[in-house]
Design an enzyme around this catalytic site. Structure first.
Site, short mmCIF file in Angstrom:
data_model
loop_
_atom_site.label_atom_id
_atom_site.label_comp_id
_atom_site.label_asym_id
_atom_site.label_seq_id
_atom_site.Cartn_x
_atom_site.Cartn_y
_atom_site.Cartn_z
CB CYS A 56 -0.90 0.00 1.23
SG CYS A 56 0.07 -0.09 2.76
CB CYS A 126 -2.29 -4.22 7.69
SG CYS A 126 -3.33 -3.16 6.65
FE1 FES Z 1 -1.01 0.44 4.54
FE2 FES Z 1 -2.56 -0.87 6.36
S1 FES Z 1 -3.20 0.31 4.63
S2 FES Z 1 -0.41 -0.80 6.19
#
Ligand code: FES
Length: 156
Positions: A56, A126
């Site tokens: 992300c 994550c």
């Molecule tokens: Fe990037 Fe959770 S959205 S680490």
């Protein structure tokens, strides 16, 4: 009711509504780790260190102190989302006081998901970020054991 009190009431109600929405998606243990993160700090001169950028774009850092092949301190920092804070908190908690091999075997994304009772699909990465960051910190520890002088050249 004064304008300040009105505003305060509005903010409180909004917070409660947000928390209610969060409770529908996340287990109590996730919310607890997110609101009260364990081991959220840096360690100076760690024996193992890593900084990983997740899919992300958020990053996580982990810091490990070892004694007699046991992790005596494991901490993290992240600029990521609330779930990444919860995952880093749980991963470092699991690793605490474990041997190198125990931590390597135990701290997987699957284990984090299991202990959290699952995460929404969009947040699975994550848990992967926390697990990967810990594994790389362990690898860094091994590398430094073989070439101890090199840890002074890394950026922590
Ligand atoms: Fe990037 Fe959770 S959205 S680490």
């Amino acid at each position: 009711m004064s304008q300040d009190e009105d505003l305060e009431k509005f903010a409180r109600e909004l917070q409660e509504q947000i928390l209610e929405q969060i409770k529908k998606r996340y287990s109590e243990i996730v919310i607890d780790h997110w609101q009260n993160p364990r081991n959220f700090r840096k360690i100076g001169n760690p024996d193992g260190y890593s900084k990983v950028k997740g899919s992300c774009g958020d990053t996580m850092e982990m810091f490990i102190k070892m004694k007699d092949e046991t992790i005596i301190e494991c901490c993290f920092q992240t600029d990521g989302c609330g779930t990444s804070i919860a995952c880093g908190s749980l991963a470092t908690d699991i690793a605490q006081n474990k041997s190198f091999t125990q931590a390597l075997a135990l701290v997987s994304a699957d284990e984090i998901l299991k202990r959290f009772g699952g995460l929404p699909e969009a947040d699975v990465h994550c848990a992967q970020l926390a697990s990967e960051t810990l594994r790389r910190a362990l690898a860094d520890y091994l590398y430094n054991k073989r070439a101890p002088w090199k840890k002074y050249y890394r950026k922590t």
